[in-house]
Write a protein that holds these residues in place. Structure first.
Motif, PDB file in Angstrom:
ATOM      1  N   GLU A  44       0.837  -1.212   0.000  1.00  0.00           N
ATOM      2  CA  GLU A  44       0.000   0.000   0.000  1.00  0.00           C
ATOM      3  C   GLU A  44       0.870   1.260   0.000  1.00  0.00           C
ATOM      4  N   ARG A  45       1.925   1.217   0.822  1.00  0.00           N
ATOM      5  CA  ARG A  45       2.784   2.401   0.919  1.00  0.00           C
ATOM      6  C   ARG A  45       3.544   2.647  -0.382  1.00  0.00           C
ATOM      7  N   MET A  46       4.046   1.559  -0.966  1.00  0.00           N
ATOM      8  CA  MET A  46       4.874   1.725  -2.165  1.00  0.00           C
ATOM      9  C   MET A  46       4.024   2.172  -3.362  1.00  0.00           C
ATOM     10  N   ILE A  47       2.816   1.657  -3.458  1.00  0.00           N
ATOM     11  CA  ILE A  47       1.973   2.088  -4.582  1.00  0.00           C
ATOM     12  C   ILE A  47       1.616   3.565  -4.400  1.00  0.00           C
ATOM     13  N   ASN A  48       1.437   3.990  -3.142  1.00  0.00           N
ATOM     14  CA  ASN A  48       1.191   5.415  -2.890  1.00  0.00           C
ATOM     15  C   ASN A  48       2.392   6.266  -3.287  1.00  0.00           C
ATOM     16  N   LEU A  49       3.579   5.780  -2.941  1.00  0.00           N
ATOM     17  CA  LEU A  49       4.798   6.509  -3.324  1.00  0.00           C
ATOM     18  C   LEU A  49       4.880   6.659  -4.833  1.00  0.00           C
ATOM     19  N   GLN A  50       4.514   5.581  -5.520  1.00  0.00           N
ATOM     20  CA  GLN A  50       4.561   5.642  -6.983  1.00  0.00           C
ATOM     21  C   GLN A  50       3.548   6.670  -7.494  1.00  0.00           C
ATOM     22  N   ARG A  51       2.367   6.668  -6.916  1.00  0.00           N
ATOM     23  CA  ARG A  51       1.324   7.613  -7.360  1.00  0.00           C
ATOM     24  C   ARG A  51       1.742   9.063  -7.103  1.00  0.00           C
ATOM     25  N   GLN A  52       2.559   9.240  -6.080  1.00  0.00           N
ATOM     26  CA  GLN A  52       3.045  10.586  -5.770  1.00  0.00           C
ATOM     27  C   GLN A  52       4.295  10.943  -6.578  1.00  0.00           C
ATOM     28  N   GLY A  53       4.736  10.029  -7.436  1.00  0.00           N
ATOM     29  CA  GLY A  53       5.909  10.309  -8.262  1.00  0.00           C
ATOM     30  C   GLY A  53       7.225  10.190  -7.504  1.00  0.00           C
ATOM     31  N   HIS A 100      16.042  -3.157   2.680  1.00  0.00           N
ATOM     32  CA  HIS A 100      16.607  -3.552   1.380  1.00  0.00           C
ATOM     33  C   HIS A 100      15.557  -3.519   0.272  1.00  0.00           C
ATOM     34  N   LEU A 101      14.310  -3.847   0.634  1.00  0.00           N
ATOM     35  CA  LEU A 101      13.239  -3.777  -0.363  1.00  0.00           C
ATOM     36  C   LEU A 101      12.977  -2.315  -0.741  1.00  0.00           C
ATOM     37  N   VAL A 102      12.947  -1.471   0.269  1.00  0.00           N
ATOM     38  CA  VAL A 102      12.692  -0.043   0.018  1.00  0.00           C
ATOM     39  C   VAL A 102      13.839   0.563  -0.807  1.00  0.00           C
ATOM     40  N   ALA A 103      15.075   0.214  -0.442  1.00  0.00           N
ATOM     41  CA  ALA A 103      16.240   0.745  -1.173  1.00  0.00           C
ATOM     42  C   ALA A 103      16.168   0.349  -2.644  1.00  0.00           C
ATOM     43  N   ASN A 104      15.736  -0.873  -2.911  1.00  0.00           N
ATOM     44  CA  ASN A 104      15.619  -1.331  -4.293  1.00  0.00           C
ATOM     45  C   ASN A 104      14.594  -0.490  -5.053  1.00  0.00           C
ATOM     46  N   CYS A 105      13.487  -0.188  -4.404  1.00  0.00           N
ATOM     47  CA  CYS A 105      12.438   0.584  -5.087  1.00  0.00           C
ATOM     48  C   CYS A 105      12.877   2.017  -5.382  1.00  0.00           C
ATOM     49  N   PHE A 106      13.792   2.526  -4.572  1.00  0.00           N
ATOM     50  CA  PHE A 106      14.345   3.854  -4.857  1.00  0.00           C
ATOM     51  C   PHE A 106      15.557   3.765  -5.793  1.00  0.00           C
ATOM     52  N   LYS A 312       3.691   0.027  10.296  1.00  0.00           N
ATOM     53  CA  LYS A 312       3.639   1.277   9.518  1.00  0.00           C
ATOM     54  C   LYS A 312       4.799   2.192   9.891  1.00  0.00           C
ATOM     55  N   ALA A 313       5.077   2.264  11.183  1.00  0.00           N
ATOM     56  CA  ALA A 313       6.176   3.130  11.639  1.00  0.00           C
ATOM     57  C   ALA A 313       7.502   2.646  11.058  1.00  0.00           C
ATOM     58  N   GLY A 314       7.685   1.328  11.037  1.00  0.00           N
ATOM     59  CA  GLY A 314       8.917   0.747  10.482  1.00  0.00           C
ATOM     60  C   GLY A 314       9.061   1.068   9.001  1.00  0.00           C
ATOM     61  N   ILE A 315       7.968   0.909   8.265  1.00  0.00           N
ATOM     62  CA  ILE A 315       8.007   1.184   6.823  1.00  0.00           C
ATOM     63  C   ILE A 315       8.290   2.670   6.580  1.00  0.00           C
ATOM     64  N   ASN A 316       7.591   3.517   7.342  1.00  0.00           N
ATOM     65  CA  ASN A 316       7.784   4.971   7.168  1.00  0.00           C
ATOM     66  C   ASN A 316       9.224   5.384   7.412  1.00  0.00           C
ATOM     67  N   ALA A 317       9.830   4.797   8.447  1.00  0.00           N
ATOM     68  CA  ALA A 317      11.224   5.139   8.760  1.00  0.00           C
ATOM     69  C   ALA A 317      12.141   4.744   7.610  1.00  0.00           C
ATOM     70  N   GLU A 318      11.896   3.577   7.027  1.00  0.00           N
ATOM     71  CA  GLU A 318      12.741   3.106   5.920  1.00  0.00           C
ATOM     72  C   GLU A 318      12.524   3.946   4.664  1.00  0.00           C
ATOM     73  N   VAL A 319      11.293   4.349   4.428  1.00  0.00           N
ATOM     74  CA  VAL A 319      11.004   5.196   3.262  1.00  0.00           C
ATOM     75  C   VAL A 319      11.768   6.519   3.383  1.00  0.00           C
ATOM     76  N   LYS A 320      11.764   7.055   4.586  1.00  0.00           N
ATOM     77  CA  LYS A 320      12.469   8.303   4.832  1.00  0.00           C
ATOM     78  C   LYS A 320      13.960   8.154   4.520  1.00  0.00           C
ATOM     79  N   LYS A 321      14.540   7.068   5.036  1.00  0.00           N
ATOM     80  CA  LYS A 321      15.958   6.798   4.794  1.00  0.00           C
ATOM     81  C   LYS A 321      16.230   6.542   3.313  1.00  0.00           C
ATOM     82  N   GLY A 322      15.356   5.766   2.722  1.00  0.00           N
ATOM     83  CA  GLY A 322      15.544   5.375   1.317  1.00  0.00           C
ATOM     84  C   GLY A 322      15.511   6.576   0.395  1.00  0.00           C
TER      85      GLY A 322
END
Lengths: 370, 325
Positions: A44-53, A100-106, A312-322
């Motif tokens: 859900e988070r990654m598809i949102n990130l994609q939608r936000q460009g 590592h999954l988040v880093a790959n997506c970025f 969610k908090a874990g994912i958000n933290a990784e997205v921020k870092k990524g």
């Protein structure tokens, strides 16, 4: 059981069929539930990130969490996995850190694949999760070859390969199953039949009554499983894995499910199937497993809320870092083509640095929605 | 030293490497009891058994794909494609999987392996047993492309290829599989280094680049040119990718004239790359335009094969062209 029957353990209301429950400890069951939930929230988070460009591409697996987590739970650490798209649950279940999954997506400097592939084309050698390629089905025969090697070396491990219903039409579905049947290779062919290959429905993919039935022609059992029932998936895969480990050869496993979302961030499924996906909302694999855990008194509303918040908090933290991480260095464009950089690539790199310098700005179109 | 053919040289290289490393396995169509249609894998099954000399089902993408899986696990597979003309079902496996595994996984996974396949014309095989596909593979980053021109190199290069950390396309010129024979070392440690060309004949007036069965044609043409007082140098490329550019530039710098020779079709052929490299890096030394001698841009013919194939007199015409420009 024939290859047209469908194996099920948990009924819609969360009750287990008598005698059908696999013997799994509570801790394992809760770990599986957590991996399924983490998969859902990550998607859900990654598809949102994609939608936000903010990332360029994503492939959600919503509705298929049981197929990923149940099958992975049935395998050992010594086993090699050949993933496809739509299986983040495999990585999480096998212990890959979500960063590592988040880093790959970025595609950033922390990406273990060095930003060389589109998002979701993961590879984790440490966890025996082989690199994903986009062409469909090509990895099915790799799993067979690797299993042949495991057998030749008399090693303990087996291999398992994931693909979708579309993948069963590919050349290397045929060669993979055919070679494995002949060699009696210890490999599980795990087909997540989500009924859609981008816009093409299963009935346009094959005239076969089921996918599972195809196993018979290759000299192996085919089993059909309710892919939204995590315990049924586990049970079928565990039996097939035990069989392979004993030296009795491969199994084709068809996990029946439904691709609730788009194929990828690049398509709009309402164009080709209207609102059909809504029919599958109440067959949600996470909801079903949650009911099972609640009926068995292992799960509560409070635990559910806490889990979701924590994940969610874990994912958000990784997205921020990524997002904050830099892009891979210029050299990474030229390394790993060969074991050592050959003279002509060294020359091209040196000319590039001479003419354009090393200070490349990030591509302003990096998140171009393909 | 033993005097052997190229087929025997390939067979010896496989046997020695399989003896030296239990992870080396051979797989393909008819490679087992039949020993391959050209006998390159003859008798290996007797020594190493069915587990390491694997008769596979008839599927080229299956053969290469299975070998990729084996290589990922740490084996050193040497798959055989019976004729290079049959390799296309495996093109996806070769170019999208085998060649890119190291790069796309950030160096986490590798699949070093050697795809052996007989190629080229001169055996009256029509277009499905005669083609020269090297340029399709030299266009793919991640591949090493090797072509021996005699039994000595066939053995030494194949042994080096099996020890190489990268995937190798090893093209064997079948026209010279059984003749001539040549003295080849029996020493286990003898290899021919990948990435190095060899000067087969030294000369001062013109350079011919060639590989595979065309090296002998180049040498014959140089003999004929010598009768007219022109001294030719022949550079046998041996490895097409990565290419030994220095050897080519060095020779052309000395002679000032270049004839490229290949039996593959001309347009976008490998020789065109040589011509471009010389144009970019050494045009100042050229005393005549580069001449390309090659097959014609047609499917490989059966009855008129002898006309299609480049021969010494045709090469001599090109030599005359660069010498009298």
């Amino acid at each position: 059981m024939s290859s047209t029957d469908m194996l099920q353990v948990i009924s819609k209301n969360g009750k287990a069929k008598r005698g059908a429950e696999p013997n799994l400890p509570k801790k394992t069951l809760l770990a599986m539930y957590e991996a399924m939930m983490q998969t859902r929230l990550l998607d859900e988070r990654m598809i949102n990130l994609q939608r936000q460009g903010r990332i360029g591409f994503y492939v959600p697996s919503t509705g298929e969490e049981a197929a990923q987590v149940g099958s992975c739970m049935a395998l050992d650490d010594t086993d090699w996995l050949f993933p496809s798209y739509r299986v983040p649950g495999l990585f999480l279940m096998r212990g890959v850190d979500i960063q590592h999954l988040v880093a790959n997506c970025f595609g950033n400097e922390a990406d273990l694949c060095k930003g060389r592939q589109m998002p979701v084309h993961y590879a984790f050698a440490e966890h025996k999760l082989v690199s994903i390629s986009s062409p469909i089905g090509t990895h099915i025969i790799h799993a067979t070859g690797l299993a042949m090697a495991q057998k030749l070396k008399k090693d303990k491990g087996i291999s398992a390969v994931y693909f979708g219903d579309g993948g069963t039409s590919s050349n290397d579905f045929h060669s993979g199953l055919n070679f494995a049947g002949v060699a009696k290779a210890p490999v599980l062919f795990i087909c997540t039949n989500n009924q859609w290959a981008i816009s093409v429905p299963i009935e346009k993919q094959t005239a076969s009554e089921t996918i599972a039935i195809k196993g018979e022609a290759y000299g192996m059992p085919g089993v059909r499983v309710d892919g939204n029932d995590v315990l049924a998936v586990y049970d079928a895969c565990k039996k097939a894995a035990d069989r392979a480990r004993k030296g009795d050869g491969p199994t084709l496993i068809e996990l029946m499910t439904y691709r609730r979302g788009p194929h990828s961030s690049s398509d709009d499924p309402t164009r080709y199937r209207g609102n059909q996906a809504d029919e599958w909302l109440d067959r949600d694999p996470i909801l079903r497993f949650r009911k099972y855990l609640e009926v068995a008194d292992m799960w509560s509303e409070k635990q559910e809320t806490e889990l979701i918040e924590r994940l969610k908090a874990g994912i958000n933290a990784e997205v921020k870092k990524g997002e904050a991480a830099g892009q891979p260095s210029l050299e990474t464009m030229f390394t790993d083509v060969y074991a050592n950089v050959p003279p002509h690539l060294r020359e091209q790199y040196e000319n590039l640095v001479r003419d354009e310098g090393t200070g490349h700005e990030p591509d302003p179109d990096a998140a171009f929605p393909l | 030293m033993s005097s052997i053919t190229m087929v025997q040289a390939v067979n010896d290289a496989l046997r020695e490497e399989m003896r030296g490393d239990d992870d080396v396995v051979v797989l393909g169509e008819d490679v087992g009891i039949n020993g391959g249609v050209f006998r390159c894998t003859a008798d290996l099954i007797d020594e190493f058994g069915e587990e390491r000399v694997i008769d596979t089902p008839l599927s080229e993408s299956g053969i290469i794909g299975a070998a990729v899986g084996m290589a990922l696990y740490g084996l050193k597979p040497v798959p055989e494609i019976q004729f290079s003309d049959f390799i296309w079902p495996a093109f996806d496996q070769i170019t999208s999987e085998m060649a890119k595994m190291r790069y796309r996984s950030g160096g986490q996974f590798t699949c070093p392996m050697v795809v052996r396949t007989p190629y080229g014309g001169g055996i009256r095989g029509g277009h499905y047993h005669s083609q020269s596909p090297e340029a399709y593979f030299t266009h793919t980053p991640g591949l090493v492309v090797v072509i021996p021109s005699d039994p000595y190199d066939a053995k030494g290069l194949l042994k080096a290829a099996i020890r190489c950390e990268d995937p190798v396309i090893f093209l064997e010129p079948k026209r010279i599989y059984r003749a001539p024979k040549m003295d080849v070392p029996d020493d286990d440690d003898y290899v021919v280094e990948i990435g190095k060309a060899a000067v087969r004949r030294e000369g001062t007036d013109f350079t011919i680049t060639a590989y595979g069965a065309m090296v002998a044609v180049a040498l014959e043409a140089c003999e004929k040119a010598a009768e007219q007082g022109w001294s030719g140098e022949v550079v046998d490329l041996r490895t097409l990718l990565p290419l030994d550019e220095d050897a080519i530039i060095q020779s052309v710098t000395k002679t000032g004239r270049l004839v490229t020779l290949q039996e593959a079709t001309k347009f976008c052929g490998f020789s065109s790359e040589i011509s471009a490299i010389v144009a970019e890096k050494a045009i100042d030394v050229l005393e005549a335009p580069v001449k390309r001698v090659s097959g014609f841009d047609v499917p490989f013919p059966y009855t008129l094969e002898h006309v299609y194939m480049p021969h010494a007199d045709r090469v001599l015409k090109a030599i005359e062209g660069v010498m009298t420009y």
